[in-house]
Design an enzyme around this catalytic site. Structure first.
Site, short mmCIF file in Angstrom:
data_model
loop_
_atom_site.label_atom_id
_atom_site.label_comp_id
_atom_site.label_asym_id
_atom_site.label_seq_id
_atom_site.Cartn_x
_atom_site.Cartn_y
_atom_site.Cartn_z
N HIS A 24 48.46 47.74 -10.47
CA HIS A 24 47.14 47.99 -9.97
C HIS A 24 46.15 47.10 -9.69
O HIS A 24 45.22 48.00 -10.28
CB HIS A 24 46.99 49.46 -9.42
CG HIS A 24 46.84 49.09 -7.88
ND1 HIS A 24 46.38 50.95 -6.24
CD2 HIS A 24 45.72 48.20 -6.63
CE1 HIS A 24 46.26 50.88 -5.61
NE2 HIS A 24 45.79 49.11 -5.82
N HIS A 26 44.60 43.34 -7.73
CA HIS A 26 44.60 42.83 -6.77
C HIS A 26 43.59 40.95 -7.60
O HIS A 26 42.61 41.19 -7.54
CB HIS A 26 43.75 42.87 -5.31
CG HIS A 26 43.92 44.12 -4.51
ND1 HIS A 26 45.34 44.82 -3.65
CD2 HIS A 26 44.40 46.22 -5.40
CE1 HIS A 26 44.88 46.00 -3.38
NE2 HIS A 26 44.67 46.56 -4.67
N HIS A 204 50.37 51.13 -0.91
CA HIS A 204 49.03 51.57 -1.09
C HIS A 204 49.32 52.50 0.32
O HIS A 204 49.29 52.65 1.60
CB HIS A 204 47.48 50.78 -0.58
CG HIS A 204 47.20 49.71 -1.07
ND1 HIS A 204 47.55 48.59 -1.99
CD2 HIS A 204 45.51 49.20 -1.86
CE1 HIS A 204 47.37 48.29 -2.70
NE2 HIS A 204 45.63 48.34 -2.55
N GLU A 207 44.66 56.42 0.17
CA GLU A 207 43.80 56.07 -0.61
C GLU A 207 42.32 56.65 0.25
O GLU A 207 41.71 58.26 -0.02
CB GLU A 207 43.40 54.75 -0.70
CG GLU A 207 42.49 54.00 -1.27
CD GLU A 207 41.47 52.65 -1.13
OE1 GLU A 207 42.76 51.54 -0.39
OE2 GLU A 207 40.88 52.02 -1.62
N ASP A 285 42.20 47.94 -9.69
CA ASP A 285 41.63 47.79 -8.67
C ASP A 285 41.34 47.06 -8.25
O ASP A 285 42.12 45.51 -7.70
CB ASP A 285 40.90 48.95 -7.39
CG ASP A 285 42.26 49.35 -6.11
OD1 ASP A 285 42.70 48.00 -5.93
OD2 ASP A 285 41.48 49.45 -5.49
N ASP A 286 40.08 46.00 -8.11
CA ASP A 286 39.25 45.49 -7.92
C ASP A 286 38.04 45.18 -9.08
O ASP A 286 38.05 45.12 -8.45
CB ASP A 286 39.15 44.82 -6.33
CG ASP A 286 40.34 44.49 -5.48
OD1 ASP A 286 40.67 43.64 -5.03
OD2 ASP A 286 39.94 46.31 -4.91
N1 HPA Z 1 42.97 49.32 -0.80
C1 HPA Z 1 43.44 48.62 0.21
N2 HPA Z 1 43.23 47.13 -0.08
C2 HPA Z 1 43.01 46.47 -0.98
C3 HPA Z 1 42.19 47.21 -1.86
C4 HPA Z 1 41.94 48.22 -1.56
O1 HPA Z 1 41.70 49.34 -2.96
N3 HPA Z 1 41.78 46.62 -2.60
C5 HPA Z 1 42.08 44.94 -2.37
N4 HPA Z 1 42.73 45.06 -1.20
ZN ZN Z 2 44.58 48.75 -4.17
#
Ligand code: HPA
Ligand code: ZN
Length: 345
Positions: A24, A26, A204, A207, A285-286
């Site tokens: 996971h 991006h 997703h 969250e 994630d990012d």
């Molecule tokens: N959630 C949803 N979309 C996203 C995320 C996330 O954490 N990171 C990049 N796009």
């Molecule tokens: Zn994500």
């Protein structure tokens, strides 16, 4: 699994050195400010921040939408196939340094086609970096196209359509962007089409959104993994299903703190999830926005929650089991993990 006892003070080193998969991440969220400025310069674009330091100061978020606004602004610098290659290659080198031996990379196409960049340019740049990673870093990398859930079903179909000539470069599709107000059911038909094309499915869910969105991802989209999923703890029947059916959750602890899903790492539910028999994994994630790559996520979460070497083994084992690799390849990676633990001293 029997291995010599590992002293708690050796845990950070164990976490850093153990082989692992990342499921996971991006790729647009791995774009570090320094590279963002370099690409802006190369493409003769001006960023709305004078320098790296002031851009980094803007990385304070109240929720997911707050983050997505900045994240989308950053993607404006990506214009050419080489830009997509350079961003991906930077991540892959960083991942290899964290002993990631397999990664399944999320990417958007709708963001970039919205900026006038062709989908084939995006996929070609990413894929070329993945091929080089296997050859030069011994790192296996595959690609998952994420539909943007704040856009329409028709736009998701269009994104899938445009990917058809390069379908062999994708392992699956996912669902990302603003969760609240965009339940999974909106994309049931496009996920059914992706499935018919032989693509693997993730989304997703849970969250920020409620457990109902996790049920929806499983039942309406028929996904094989849930990205995040941390809100499942609010629903005992859902927890039982996730555990019984061994549905993996790709958890991203530092993301959850930066986007205020949990007030602190000490209050994160990762340890409880594992202890409840949920097949959780840890991911970044990012990473350029949330303060760390996969090993930072692991070491900080283990320290905050007092997790053990047994949890470390479980998480790494889950990361391979939950991947979309062939069963025989997963076995090779899991054997390598067991050998690493046996020889760690
Ligand atoms: N959630 C949803 N979309 C996203 C995320 C996330 O954490 N990171 C990049 N796009
Ligand atoms: Zn994500």
């Amino acid at each position: 699994m029997n291995h010599p006892p590992i002293a708690p003070d050796r845990l950070p080193e164990l976490l850093r050195r153990m082989p692992k998969a990342e499921l996971h991440m991006h790729i647009e969220g791995s774009l570090e400010p320094e590279l963002m400025f370099a690409l802006a310069k190369r493409n003769q674009l001006t960023l709305p921040y004078p320098d790296v330091a002031s851009l980094k100061q803007a990385y304070v978020f109240d929720n997911l939408q707050d983050f997505l606004n900045i994240y989308h602004a950053g993607t404006q610098v990506l214009r050419t196939e080489q830009d997509f290659y350079d961003m991906t290659w930077a991540y892959l080198q960083r991942a290899a340094a964290d002993q990631v031996i397999h990664t399944e990379i999320f990417f958007d196409t709708q963001t970039h086609t919205g900026h006038g960049v062709e989908e084939s340019v995006v996929i070609s740049g990413l894929h070329r970096a993945c091929v080089d990673a296997q050859a030069q870093l011994g790192l296996s990398a595959s690609l998952i196209l994420c539909f943007l859930r704040h856009l329409s079903e028709a736009q998701a179909f269009e994104a899938l359509e445009q990917a058809l000539p390069q379908l062999d470069k994708l392992v699956g599709v996912g669902l990302a962007s603003s969760e609240l107000g965009h339940p999974p059911e909106k994309f049931a038909r496009v996920f059914a089409k992706a499935r018919a094309l032989g693509l693997r499915l993730v989304a997703h869910a849970g969250e920020e959104g409620p457990p109902a969105y996790i049920w929806g991802a499983l039942d309406a989209l028929k996904v094989e993994r849930i990205d995040h999923g941390v809100q499942a703890m609010k629903d005992p029947a859902l927890m039982a299903r996730l555990a019984q059916q061994r549905i993996p959750l790709t958890v991203c602890p530092l993301s959850n703190i930066k986007l205020r899903v949990f007030p602190s790492l000490a209050q994160h539910n990762l340890g409880q999830m594992l202890d409840a028999g949920i097949m959780a994994t840890v991911n970044s994630d990012d990473p350029a926005y949330f303060g760390g790559y996969i090993n930072d996520n692991l070491t900080q979460t283990f320290a905050a929650l007092g997790m053990t070497a047994q949890h470390a083994y479980q998480l790494a084992h889950n990361s391979f089991a939950a991947s979309f690799a062939e069963a025989s390849t997963k076995q090779v990676w899991q054997d390598r993990l067991a050998a690493f633990f046996d020889s760690f001293e």
